[in-house]
Motif scaffolding. Sequence first.
Motif, mmCIF file in Angstrom:
data_model
loop_
_atom_site.group_PDB
_atom_site.id
_atom_site.type_symbol
_atom_site.label_atom_id
_atom_site.label_comp_id
_atom_site.label_asym_id
_atom_site.label_seq_id
_atom_site.Cartn_x
_atom_site.Cartn_y
_atom_site.Cartn_z
ATOM 1 N N ILE A 59 -15.836 -0.001 -3.395
ATOM 2 C CA ILE A 59 -16.762 1.093 -3.609
ATOM 3 C C ILE A 59 -15.015 2.684 -2.495
ATOM 4 N N ILE A 60 -14.576 1.995 -1.506
ATOM 5 C CA ILE A 60 -14.354 3.164 -1.126
ATOM 6 C C ILE A 60 -12.491 3.116 -1.678
ATOM 7 N N LEU A 61 -12.494 1.381 -2.067
ATOM 8 C CA LEU A 61 -10.946 1.371 -2.301
ATOM 9 C C LEU A 61 -11.046 1.979 -4.343
ATOM 10 N N LYS A 62 -11.458 2.410 -4.811
ATOM 11 C CA LYS A 62 -12.057 2.210 -6.156
ATOM 12 C C LYS A 62 -11.482 1.353 -6.630
ATOM 13 N N GLY A 63 -12.397 -0.331 -6.843
ATOM 14 C CA GLY A 63 -11.742 -0.983 -7.734
ATOM 15 C C GLY A 63 -10.797 -1.436 -7.469
ATOM 16 N N LEU A 64 -9.852 -1.358 -6.294
ATOM 17 C CA LEU A 64 -8.491 -1.825 -6.423
ATOM 18 C C LEU A 64 -8.604 -3.211 -6.599
ATOM 19 N N GLN A 65 -9.451 -4.214 -6.891
ATOM 20 C CA GLN A 65 -9.408 -5.713 -6.760
ATOM 21 C C GLN A 65 -9.540 -5.768 -8.459
ATOM 22 N N PHE A 66 -9.824 -4.889 -9.382
ATOM 23 C CA PHE A 66 -9.267 -4.954 -10.958
ATOM 24 C C PHE A 66 -8.130 -4.175 -11.068
ATOM 25 N N LYS A 67 -8.138 -3.165 -10.356
ATOM 26 C CA LYS A 67 -6.718 -2.096 -11.324
ATOM 27 C C LYS A 67 -5.402 -2.528 -10.784
ATOM 28 N N LYS A 68 -5.144 -3.916 -9.113
ATOM 29 C CA LYS A 68 -4.119 -4.359 -8.585
ATOM 30 C C LYS A 68 -4.359 -5.195 -8.626
ATOM 31 N N LEU A 69 -4.641 -6.082 -9.861
ATOM 32 C CA LEU A 69 -4.640 -7.665 -9.533
ATOM 33 C C LEU A 69 -3.386 -7.801 -10.855
ATOM 34 N N GLY A 70 -2.942 -7.705 -10.904
ATOM 35 C CA GLY A 70 -1.726 -8.106 -11.975
ATOM 36 C C GLY A 70 -0.656 -7.566 -11.034
ATOM 37 N N TYR A 71 -0.465 -6.401 -10.742
ATOM 38 C CA TYR A 71 0.499 -6.389 -9.446
ATOM 39 C C TYR A 71 0.443 -7.581 -7.674
ATOM 40 N N ALA A 72 -1.147 -8.060 -7.936
ATOM 41 C CA ALA A 72 -1.381 -9.041 -6.798
ATOM 42 C C ALA A 72 -0.838 -9.941 -6.822
ATOM 43 N N PHE A 73 -0.307 -10.656 -8.428
ATOM 44 C CA PHE A 73 0.317 -12.312 -8.595
ATOM 45 C C PHE A 73 1.790 -11.939 -9.002
ATOM 46 N N LYS A 74 1.976 -10.186 -9.197
ATOM 47 C CA LYS A 74 3.254 -10.284 -9.036
ATOM 48 C C LYS A 74 4.255 -10.797 -7.548
ATOM 49 N N ALA A 127 -2.294 -7.777 2.116
ATOM 50 C CA ALA A 127 -3.326 -8.703 2.020
ATOM 51 C C ALA A 127 -3.357 -8.351 0.418
ATOM 52 N N LEU A 128 -2.692 -7.494 -1.277
ATOM 53 C CA LEU A 128 -2.668 -7.384 -2.408
ATOM 54 C C LEU A 128 -2.428 -9.750 -2.695
ATOM 55 N N ALA A 143 -3.267 -12.261 -0.783
ATOM 56 C CA ALA A 143 -4.002 -13.104 0.193
ATOM 57 C C ALA A 143 -5.281 -13.052 -1.247
ATOM 58 N N MET A 144 -5.842 -11.829 -2.200
ATOM 59 C CA MET A 144 -6.620 -11.783 -2.837
ATOM 60 C C MET A 144 -6.623 -12.350 -3.713
ATOM 61 N N THR A 145 -5.332 -12.811 -4.321
ATOM 62 C CA THR A 145 -4.806 -13.597 -5.553
ATOM 63 C C THR A 145 -5.118 -14.972 -5.262
ATOM 64 N N GLY A 146 -5.649 -15.408 -3.856
ATOM 65 C CA GLY A 146 -6.252 -16.736 -3.717
ATOM 66 C C GLY A 146 -7.949 -17.103 -3.910
ATOM 67 N N THR A 147 -8.601 -15.985 -3.674
ATOM 68 C CA THR A 147 -10.185 -15.822 -3.979
ATOM 69 C C THR A 147 -9.906 -16.071 -5.442
ATOM 70 N N PHE A 148 -8.896 -15.068 -6.292
ATOM 71 C CA PHE A 148 -9.457 -15.126 -7.891
ATOM 72 C C PHE A 148 -9.457 -16.434 -8.570
ATOM 73 N N ILE A 149 -8.436 -17.142 -8.298
ATOM 74 C CA ILE A 149 -7.973 -18.855 -8.213
ATOM 75 C C ILE A 149 -8.610 -19.446 -7.511
ATOM 76 N N VAL A 150 -9.683 -19.583 -7.326
ATOM 77 C CA VAL A 150 -10.061 -20.705 -6.414
ATOM 78 C C VAL A 150 -11.454 -20.690 -7.084
ATOM 79 N N THR A 151 -11.919 -19.141 -7.437
ATOM 80 C CA THR A 151 -13.340 -19.077 -7.442
ATOM 81 C C THR A 151 -13.476 -18.677 -8.901
ATOM 82 N N ILE A 152 -12.704 -17.762 -9.708
ATOM 83 C CA ILE A 152 -12.108 -17.528 -11.455
ATOM 84 C C ILE A 152 -12.016 -18.316 -12.038
ATOM 85 N N ILE A 153 -11.016 -19.128 -11.538
ATOM 86 C CA ILE A 153 -10.008 -20.064 -12.396
ATOM 87 C C ILE A 153 -10.426 -21.806 -12.271
ATOM 88 N N VAL A 154 -10.453 -22.458 -10.566
ATOM 89 C CA VAL A 154 -10.426 -23.393 -10.723
ATOM 90 C C VAL A 154 -12.154 -23.819 -10.318
#
Length: 466
Positions: free
Chosen positions: A30-45, A299-300, A302-313
């Motif tokens: 909420i306080i970061l306004k959905g950063l993990q969704f809006k900036k996921l592509g940039y984070a992987f880059k 930080a961005l 690092a955030m991709t690691g959670t996506f890779i582990v949970t959402i993919i693996v």
Amino acid sequence: MLDILNKINGFLWGAPSLILLLGTGLFFTIILKGLQFKKLGYAFKLAFTKDKEDAAADGDVSNFKALMTSLAGMIGNGNIAGVATAVTLGGPGAIFWMWIAGLLGMVTKYAEALLAQVYRVKNEKGEYSSGPMYYIERGLGKRWKPLGIAFAIFAAFAALGTGNGVQANTIADVMDNSFHVTGWVTGVLLVLLTGLIIFGGLKRISNVAGVFVPIMAILYIGGSLIIIAMNYDKIIPAFGLIFQYAFTPVSAAGGFSGAIVSQAIQHGVSKGIFSNEAGLGTIALIAGNAKTTHPVKQALVAMTGTFIVTIIVCTMTGLVLVITGFWDPSGGLLSGVTHNPNLEGGALTSAAFGSTLGVTGEYIVSVSVVFFGFSTIIGWYVYGAKCFEYLFGVKYVAIYGILYLAATYIGSIADLSVIWAFADTTNALMIIPNLIGLLLLFKVVRRETQNYFANPIEKLHIAKKA
């Protein structure tokens, strides 16, 4: 003792803790306004492309190698055995709640890694040290140091148990059952290989992880995708079951004892957290070593690691179990193939792979268990050593290395039911001081994030105290 520890864990990993973990992720979302969704592509880059400015920045390892080292600790047997346990106890709906834990956990990981960069310090060897104990002490003040010490103690013990002993035990079981290698031989080999890597320092560990983790993940994900592709007609029905039973109970049938919605939530969330470690603070123990021009960038990544582990693996494992029907001994709702009701954990996942790919599928899981477990041993050493350094100083870290190798061998030959339970306890206790630090320092997380995205040209960062 085992009964006492199980009761303690039942409380520590009960609804209040899971609500607190999910609540923390929701709060930062909420306080970061959905950063993990809006900036996921940039984070992987940022994670998978080279940045000349970051490469020249102060730090010990690259963003990519810091990510691979953290993934080495996260991608473990929880992604194989843990998911199987969640689905067999909570039904297919547990996968949905695992996704929720992962999506909210992404921003928790983001906050942990950001604070690790802001409050990192250089040790006597000239390397950076970071972690919850540092951002608690330096961010909140000296009076909070006992909380930082508590985290370091819990994490150092958790590394010996969860990150080491139980992984070595799992590897030894697989080596014995699949390759007929006795436990003591596996123990000696693990000690030699682990010692060769961990006593080479962080750079050697990160170099090994940078090669090891991608190969390991490709092997397992590749095998999963082949099974899913061979059963392409069951993909949509499988997702239908996942969404249906996330909100409705699964009736008891055949060998499946049934599951209510609360069980799907509890097992999905708890196993999701076990797999991605969001809220445990482990990512903060390595994120501070990364070379980067701004804390937000690491930080961005690092955030991709959670996506890779949970959402993919984890999703790969879950889909294979649902599609093949191996979450239910009677064959589930998509397959009429029955199986041994006594199978559980990694053995169940292995059988699911074998049902489609034959012996090759079973070997894919067996090899994955060995490599996943070994990578976890290497990754968690970094976590435990950082905590030991905080408690006793960098010159005594070698002592922890010796203890770690001893735990590796013992884990290969011993019955670790009590150590498993104790490790679960210390894992849960890590969460409390870490989340206190995160929530009290939320203004720092928000400020750094706003400053970075408001001034994209301004790359350099000067750490500020809260």
